[in-house]
Scaffold this active site. Structure first.
Site, PDB file in Angstrom:
ATOM      1  N   ARG A  94      40.853  54.954  26.900  1.00 37.40           N
ATOM      2  CA  ARG A  94      39.810  54.046  27.382  1.00 37.40           C
ATOM      3  C   ARG A  94      38.545  54.514  26.703  1.00 37.40           C
ATOM      4  O   ARG A  94      38.048  55.603  26.970  1.00 37.40           O
ATOM      5  CB  ARG A  94      39.699  54.097  28.901  1.00 37.40           C
ATOM      6  CG  ARG A  94      38.472  53.374  29.498  1.00 37.40           C
ATOM      7  CD  ARG A  94      38.457  51.898  29.143  1.00 37.40           C
ATOM      8  NE  ARG A  94      37.369  51.173  29.827  1.00 37.40           N
ATOM      9  CZ  ARG A  94      36.179  50.889  29.278  1.00 37.40           C
ATOM     10  NH1 ARG A  94      35.917  51.282  28.035  1.00 37.40           N
ATOM     11  NH2 ARG A  94      35.280  50.219  29.968  1.00 37.40           N
ATOM     12  N   HIS A  97      32.315  55.202  26.996  1.00 39.19           N
ATOM     13  CA  HIS A  97      31.463  54.107  27.473  1.00 39.19           C
ATOM     14  C   HIS A  97      30.649  54.552  28.681  1.00 39.19           C
ATOM     15  O   HIS A  97      30.850  55.650  29.206  1.00 39.19           O
ATOM     16  CB  HIS A  97      32.331  52.899  27.850  1.00 39.19           C
ATOM     17  CG  HIS A  97      33.139  53.138  29.093  1.00 39.19           C
ATOM     18  ND1 HIS A  97      34.272  53.903  29.119  1.00 39.19           N
ATOM     19  CD2 HIS A  97      32.950  52.727  30.388  1.00 39.19           C
ATOM     20  CE1 HIS A  97      34.758  53.952  30.344  1.00 39.19           C
ATOM     21  NE2 HIS A  97      33.975  53.252  31.143  1.00 39.19           N
TER      22      HIS A  97
HETATM   23 MN    MN Z   1      34.058  53.553  33.264  1.00 38.36          MN
END
Ligand code: MN
Ligand code: MN
Length: 384
Positions: A94, A97
């Site tokens: 992922r 961010h």
């Molecule tokens: Mn997050």
């Protein structure tokens, strides 16, 4: 004749009320929602929808896994919290961010390595497994990567309007910053950025990667040290509160200081048992992990509505509204209650009545002496 008790072919019939359906039917959905199809006599008035299943949320498929979300757009009453269900393959990343909202998480399966750096340059890294939590405060940048077995987890954000598709991605930032600015910012030539991803269709978001080595080989040392409050927490290592028909583990800022905006309870209810009638000061966002449940929400003014839930479903209860959660299946019911609050709190109907002068209670409900004596001054939490 079919009745609502016929599990294979439920019909909107209770006693001499209702009638069979003659028109089109979605039998699998009717089976999952017997208390919508044939609502109890005690249900009354109009209450907004309080259920949405991740099974009917749009799933975004990427080469490193997938993600689907239940936000205020899917469940309009859920303004305080939003949730994301995410899967990462082994090594799946992922993307690095951040976002405006705080991120609370519960690991459902497998293991992941998570990293973050705070505003003081203090670092955080941990490997988390089933039943572990993490909490990244608002705007703190972070990453998640699946380990050998991959993983799946639930993310909860402290704003119902959150969207997983609107987070601040590091590749998105690079793609939308002039090259000469990037060169000046990092003190390197522009050609250092010749291979950064530029096309929106090729944003990383959730992408394939190599399973990382042992955690000690991944540690980056900072002169500022590590974050003062650990961003992860072993919820299953907490001693549960044992009740007659189950157990509960409560995690909030008192035992997990990083979780300063989201409080949670993991509730296990044995077959036939029930999370007692209660209510809260904050809206409750529920996530069902396993089992089958029935819940009635009492909304005052003569209004009440009953819902059914199973694994992967989200429930929502506006603050103040009384509810119970009954295990109506033959396996344990496991679910999470979450609140946008620093502290978990609930008010028990049973405890309130037990600690009020009995004559006063009797004057309202005309209960007999045995029933008044059965009221519990402790908080039952789960009852049989
Ligand atoms: Mn997050
Ligand atoms: Mn509750």
């Amino acid at each position: 004749m079919a009745t609502q008790n016929d599990d294979d072919d439920p019909q909107p019939i209770r006693g001499d009320r209702g009638a069979s359906i003659l028109g089109p039917q979605n039998v699998p959905l009717q089976r999952e929602n017997p208390d919508q199809l044939a609502s109890p006599y005690t249900d009354s008035g109009t209450i907004p929808n309080l259920k949405f299943s991740f099974a009917t949320a749009r799933n975004r498929l990427l080469n490193g896994g997938w993600a689907r979300e239940v936000t205020v757009r899917e469940l309009p009453i859920a303004t305080e919290l939003a949730g994301v269900n995410m899967r990462l393959k082994p090594g799946g990343i992922r993307e690095m961010h951040w976002h405006k909202e705080a991120e609370w998480a519960y690991m459902l399966a497998g293991r992941a390595r998570i990293t973050a750096v705070d505003e003081e340059g203090r670092t955080f890294i941990d490997d988390v497994g089933v039943g572990d939590l993490w909490n990244f405060p608002s705007v703190i940048p972070h990453s998640i990567q699946g380990l050998e077995e991959g993983c799946e987890f639930l993310l909860v954000f402290d704003n119902g309007s959150f969207s997983e598709n609107e987070t601040f991605l590091i590749t998105d930032l690079f793609a939308h910053t002039p090259r000469d600015v990037l060169a000046k910012n990092f003190g390197v030539p522009q050609q250092a950025f010749a291979r950064i991803p530029l096309d929106y269709e090729h944003e990383r978001y959730i992408f394939s990667g190599q399973v990382p080595g042992p955690m000690k080989t991944d540690i980056v040392r900072s002169a500022a040290g590590i974050v003062p409050h650990n961003f992860s927490h072993r919820m299953m290592a907490q001693e549960p509160i044992i009740a007659d028909g189950g157990w509960v583990r409560i995690t909030d800022s008192t035992n997990f200081p990083a979780a300063s905006t989201i409080a949670a309870a993991l509730v296990n209810v044995e077959p036939g048992a029930m999370r007692e009638l209660h209510w809260h000061a904050a809206d409750e966002w529920q996530y069902y992990i396993s089992g089958q449940a029935r819940m009635t929400v009492f909304a005052s003014g003569g209004k009440a509505r009953t819902f059914n839930y199973q694994a992967g479903d989200v429930g929502y209860i506006p603050h103040g509204m009384s509810h119970y959660v009954e295990n109506i299946g033959d396996a344990p019911l496991l679910y999470l209650e979450m609140f946008r609050s620093a502290r978990f709190m609930d008010v028990s109907l049973n405890q309130w009545m037990a600690l009020t002068p009995p004559e006063l209670v009797k004057a309202h409900l005309d209960l007999d002496a045995a029933t008044l004596a059965a009221l519990r001054k402790d908080k039952p939490i789960v009852v049989r």
